[in-house]
Design a protein around this motif. Structure first.
Motif, PDB file in Angstrom:
ATOM      1  N   GLY A   1       0.681  -1.162  -0.215  1.00  0.00           N
ATOM      2  CA  GLY A   1      -0.086  -0.089  -0.293  1.00  0.00           C
ATOM      3  C   GLY A   1       0.934   1.715  -0.134  1.00  0.00           C
ATOM      4  O   GLY A   1       0.232   1.961  -0.470  1.00  0.00           O
ATOM      5  N   ILE A   2       1.533   1.129   0.741  1.00  0.00           N
ATOM      6  CA  ILE A   2       2.513   2.516   0.405  1.00  0.00           C
ATOM      7  C   ILE A   2       3.876   2.227  -0.142  1.00  0.00           C
ATOM      8  O   ILE A   2       4.301   3.481  -0.762  1.00  0.00           O
ATOM      9  N   GLY A   3       3.826   1.301  -0.975  1.00  0.00           N
ATOM     10  CA  GLY A   3       5.068   1.861  -1.314  1.00  0.00           C
ATOM     11  C   GLY A   3       6.833   1.024  -1.215  1.00  0.00           C
ATOM     12  O   GLY A   3       6.900   0.093  -0.161  1.00  0.00           O
ATOM     13  N   HIS A   4       7.296   0.629  -1.912  1.00  0.00           N
ATOM     14  CA  HIS A   4       8.474  -0.024  -1.319  1.00  0.00           C
ATOM     15  C   HIS A   4       9.665   0.324  -2.675  1.00  0.00           C
ATOM     16  O   HIS A   4       9.389   0.403  -3.512  1.00  0.00           O
ATOM     17  N   VAL A   5      10.826  -0.134  -1.974  1.00  0.00           N
ATOM     18  CA  VAL A   5      12.245  -0.270  -3.596  1.00  0.00           C
ATOM     19  C   VAL A   5      12.397  -0.669  -4.374  1.00  0.00           C
ATOM     20  O   VAL A   5      11.780  -1.555  -4.090  1.00  0.00           O
ATOM     21  N   PRO A   6      12.439  -0.193  -5.473  1.00  0.00           N
ATOM     22  CA  PRO A   6      12.583  -0.742  -6.122  1.00  0.00           C
ATOM     23  C   PRO A   6      12.999  -2.265  -6.566  1.00  0.00           C
ATOM     24  O   PRO A   6      14.121  -2.539  -5.839  1.00  0.00           O
ATOM     25  N   GLY A   7      12.457  -3.338  -6.915  1.00  0.00           N
ATOM     26  CA  GLY A   7      13.013  -4.659  -6.816  1.00  0.00           C
ATOM     27  C   GLY A   7      12.873  -5.157  -5.594  1.00  0.00           C
ATOM     28  O   GLY A   7      13.467  -6.877  -5.488  1.00  0.00           O
ATOM     29  N   ALA A   8      12.512  -4.657  -4.487  1.00  0.00           N
ATOM     30  CA  ALA A   8      12.681  -5.111  -3.417  1.00  0.00           C
ATOM     31  C   ALA A   8      11.339  -6.454  -3.095  1.00  0.00           C
ATOM     32  O   ALA A   8      10.308  -6.183  -3.320  1.00  0.00           O
ATOM     33  N   VAL A   9      11.635  -7.948  -1.878  1.00  0.00           N
ATOM     34  CA  VAL A   9      10.874  -8.123  -2.209  1.00  0.00           C
ATOM     35  C   VAL A   9      10.047  -8.562  -0.979  1.00  0.00           C
ATOM     36  O   VAL A   9      10.561  -7.459   0.142  1.00  0.00           O
ATOM     37  N   SER A  10       9.191  -9.062  -0.131  1.00  0.00           N
ATOM     38  CA  SER A  10       8.255  -8.827   1.263  1.00  0.00           C
ATOM     39  C   SER A  10       8.810  -9.661   1.791  1.00  0.00           C
ATOM     40  O   SER A  10       8.291 -10.700   1.744  1.00  0.00           O
ATOM     41  N   ILE A  11       9.174  -9.597   2.938  1.00  0.00           N
ATOM     42  CA  ILE A  11       9.134 -11.016   3.715  1.00  0.00           C
ATOM     43  C   ILE A  11       8.941 -10.565   4.969  1.00  0.00           C
ATOM     44  O   ILE A  11      10.236  -9.870   5.795  1.00  0.00           O
ATOM     45  N   PRO A  12       8.070 -10.327   5.739  1.00  0.00           N
ATOM     46  CA  PRO A  12       7.559  -9.998   6.973  1.00  0.00           C
ATOM     47  C   PRO A  12       8.030 -10.412   8.200  1.00  0.00           C
ATOM     48  O   PRO A  12       8.622 -11.371   8.047  1.00  0.00           O
ATOM     49  N   PHE A  13       8.393  -9.272   9.028  1.00  0.00           N
ATOM     50  CA  PHE A  13       8.818  -9.481  10.434  1.00  0.00           C
ATOM     51  C   PHE A  13       8.446 -11.119  11.050  1.00  0.00           C
ATOM     52  O   PHE A  13       9.090 -11.745  11.167  1.00  0.00           O
ATOM     53  N   ASP A  14       7.349 -10.407  11.082  1.00  0.00           N
ATOM     54  CA  ASP A  14       6.247 -12.283  11.737  1.00  0.00           C
ATOM     55  C   ASP A  14       7.120 -13.165  11.479  1.00  0.00           C
ATOM     56  O   ASP A  14       6.883 -14.607  12.004  1.00  0.00           O
ATOM     57  N   SER A  15       7.297 -13.409   9.474  1.00  0.00           N
ATOM     58  CA  SER A  15       6.968 -14.442   8.912  1.00  0.00           C
ATOM     59  C   SER A  15       8.305 -15.157   9.759  1.00  0.00           C
ATOM     60  O   SER A  15       8.221 -16.934   9.288  1.00  0.00           O
ATOM     61  N   PHE A  16       9.575 -14.799   9.634  1.00  0.00           N
ATOM     62  CA  PHE A  16      10.601 -15.681  10.468  1.00  0.00           C
ATOM     63  C   PHE A  16      11.227 -15.494  11.886  1.00  0.00           C
ATOM     64  O   PHE A  16      12.290 -15.399  12.015  1.00  0.00           O
ATOM     65  N   ARG A  17       9.870 -15.258  12.442  1.00  0.00           N
ATOM     66  CA  ARG A  17      10.675 -15.132  13.663  1.00  0.00           C
ATOM     67  C   ARG A  17       9.382 -16.452  14.432  1.00  0.00           C
ATOM     68  O   ARG A  17       9.250 -17.297  14.045  1.00  0.00           O
ATOM     69  N   SER A  18       9.677 -17.426  15.547  1.00  0.00           N
ATOM     70  CA  SER A  18       9.440 -18.659  15.524  1.00  0.00           C
ATOM     71  C   SER A  18       8.016 -19.034  16.590  1.00  0.00           C
ATOM     72  O   SER A  18       7.317 -17.500  16.488  1.00  0.00           O
ATOM     73  N   ASP A  19       7.979 -19.411  16.383  1.00  0.00           N
ATOM     74  CA  ASP A  19       5.993 -20.316  17.322  1.00  0.00           C
ATOM     75  C   ASP A  19       6.217 -19.424  18.343  1.00  0.00           C
ATOM     76  O   ASP A  19       7.419 -19.666  19.078  1.00  0.00           O
ATOM     77  N   VAL A  20       4.512 -18.580  18.859  1.00  0.00           N
ATOM     78  CA  VAL A  20       4.128 -18.400  20.373  1.00  0.00           C
ATOM     79  C   VAL A  20       5.453 -19.466  21.055  1.00  0.00           C
ATOM     80  O   VAL A  20       4.623 -20.394  21.358  1.00  0.00           O
ATOM     81  N   GLY A  21       5.594 -19.445  22.344  1.00  0.00           N
ATOM     82  CA  GLY A  21       6.083 -19.301  23.239  1.00  0.00           C
ATOM     83  C   GLY A  21       7.699 -20.022  22.737  1.00  0.00           C
ATOM     84  O   GLY A  21       8.236 -20.062  23.792  1.00  0.00           O
ATOM     85  N   ASP A  22       8.220 -19.277  21.898  1.00  0.00           N
ATOM     86  CA  ASP A  22       9.598 -19.835  21.399  1.00  0.00           C
ATOM     87  C   ASP A  22       9.862 -18.333  21.109  1.00  0.00           C
ATOM     88  O   ASP A  22      10.756 -17.844  20.495  1.00  0.00           O
ATOM     89  N   GLU A  23       9.223 -17.503  21.852  1.00  0.00           N
ATOM     90  CA  GLU A  23       9.292 -15.687  21.094  1.00  0.00           C
ATOM     91  C   GLU A  23      11.132 -15.483  20.948  1.00  0.00           C
ATOM     92  O   GLU A  23      11.628 -15.216  22.186  1.00  0.00           O
ATOM     93  N   GLY A  24      10.842 -14.448  20.151  1.00  0.00           N
ATOM     94  CA  GLY A  24      12.373 -14.107  19.616  1.00  0.00           C
ATOM     95  C   GLY A  24      13.878 -15.352  19.295  1.00  0.00           C
ATOM     96  O   GLY A  24      14.701 -14.447  18.927  1.00  0.00           O
ATOM     97  N   MET A  25      13.117 -16.610  18.860  1.00  0.00           N
ATOM     98  CA  MET A  25      14.109 -17.071  18.792  1.00  0.00           C
ATOM     99  C   MET A  25      14.408 -17.821  17.439  1.00  0.00           C
ATOM    100  O   MET A  25      12.887 -17.315  16.775  1.00  0.00           O
ATOM    101  N   LEU A  26      15.081 -18.845  16.127  1.00  0.00           N
ATOM    102  CA  LEU A  26      15.361 -18.866  14.761  1.00  0.00           C
ATOM    103  C   LEU A  26      14.323 -19.341  14.455  1.00  0.00           C
ATOM    104  O   LEU A  26      13.347 -20.417  15.271  1.00  0.00           O
ATOM    105  N   PRO A  27      13.789 -18.618  13.324  1.00  0.00           N
ATOM    106  CA  PRO A  27      12.494 -20.223  12.573  1.00  0.00           C
ATOM    107  C   PRO A  27      12.530 -21.044  12.918  1.00  0.00           C
ATOM    108  O   PRO A  27      11.568 -22.029  12.787  1.00  0.00           O
ATOM    109  N   GLY A  28      14.020 -21.840  12.457  1.00  0.00           N
ATOM    110  CA  GLY A  28      14.114 -23.239  12.087  1.00  0.00           C
ATOM    111  C   GLY A  28      14.138 -23.212  10.867  1.00  0.00           C
ATOM    112  O   GLY A  28      13.835 -22.417   9.646  1.00  0.00           O
ATOM    113  N   THR A  29      14.883 -24.448  10.375  1.00  0.00           N
ATOM    114  CA  THR A  29      15.837 -24.555   9.031  1.00  0.00           C
ATOM    115  C   THR A  29      14.515 -24.363   7.476  1.00  0.00           C
ATOM    116  O   THR A  29      15.112 -24.067   7.343  1.00  0.00           O
TER     117      THR A  29
END
Length: 278
Positions: free
Chosen positions: A32-60
């Motif tokens: 909706g707001i726009g982005h740097v040309p050519g950028a891909v969207s990988i939202p922050f929440d998508s590479f966070r681990s599940d609830v209960g392990d907050e802040g840790m790596l998401p898994g390979t």
């Protein structure tokens, strides 16, 4: 990760054809707001681990799927940004480093800073799906609870001459309520310049760090609550050439769960702390 780690908007504009740009804001902002040309969207929440392990790596598996869908290969040059002074983008970069990605960069500033003088686009590029390969990092800054417990002992027995400094990157009020014994308080936002939305000058950063005894010859152990804020400070220290930086991913969330010792108290501009046992 550390060569030319923090790049300017002008540098990115000149090198868009040679890098892959990652936007970690929410998807609605990307679209909706726009982005740097050519950028891909990988939202922050998508590479966070599940609830209960907050802040840790998401898994390979999660990480590999994200990179494949974005069409990113393991040898691509990545530049990450957000619209929050780089703190979420820094977490992406640390995650990528821990999964073995080598060529990583943080956009100095954020999307607001970029959009002041550079082109913004709203159409997303559809990159072909890749076959991303997770690798072991060349070295890992990750440390765990027992390591930090030992660091506390080193700090407390070494006093002013300790070769280790534990750094709490949260706000002062959080530090005052409860912190790891011997830690100095350094709000990550203190490293940011309000005008540019990027980092303060290297000279000012080094002065600010030195005031708190955070110097390159020491081992620096970083923590916050859930490993987001320390990601920004980690990137800054690497940018400045600090080599011995430990990243306590579990941070105060794990520390409290495991019954780690804590103290309360205030900290001044010089890092001197008036502490009491809790």
């Amino acid at each position: 990760m550390y060569e030319n780690l923090v790049v300017s908007a002008d540098w990115l504009a000149d090198n868009l054809d040679d890098v892959r740009v990652v936007d970690v804001r929410d998807a609605w902002e990307f679209d909706g707001i726009g982005h740097v040309p050519g950028a891909v969207s990988i939202p922050f929440d998508s590479f966070r681990s599940d609830v209960g392990d907050e802040g840790m790596l998401p898994g390979t598996d999660v990480w590999t799927d994200l990179m494949d869908e974005a069409g990113i290969d393991a040898d691509d040059t990545l530049v990450a940004y957000d619209d929050t002074h780089g703190v979420f983008a820094a977490r992406f970069l640390v995650t990528a480093e821990l999964y073995g990605h080598r060529d990583l960069h943080l956009l100095n500033g954020d999307f607001s800073a970029w959009s002041r003088e550079h082109e913004v686009e709203r159409d997303a590029v559809d990159y072909p799906e890749s076959d991303y390969e997770v690798r072991d990092p060349e070295s890992s800054p990750l440390v765990g609870y027992d390591y930090v417990l030992d660091a506390v002992e080193r700090v407390e027995t070494g006093g002013e001459d300790a070769e280790t400094v534990i750094v709490d990157t949260r706000e002062a009020w959080e530090y005052e309520e409860s912190h790891v014994p011997g830690a100095v308080q350094l709000d990550w936002m203190g490293l940011v310049d309000d005008g540019s939305r990027g980092l303060k000058s290297d000279e000012k950063l080094e002065e600010l760090l030195a005031e708190r005894g955070i110097t390159p010859e020491k081992e620096v152990v970083l923590y916050c609550n859930t490993a987001r804020r320390i990601s920004h400070t980690y990137v800054v220290l690497r940018h400045l050439g600090y080599e011995n930086v430990a990243f306590y991913e579990g941070s105060l969330t794990e520390w409290d769960e495991r019954g780690g010792p804590v103290k309360t108290g205030e900290t001044g501009e010089t890092g001197e702390t008036n502490e009491s046992e809790e």
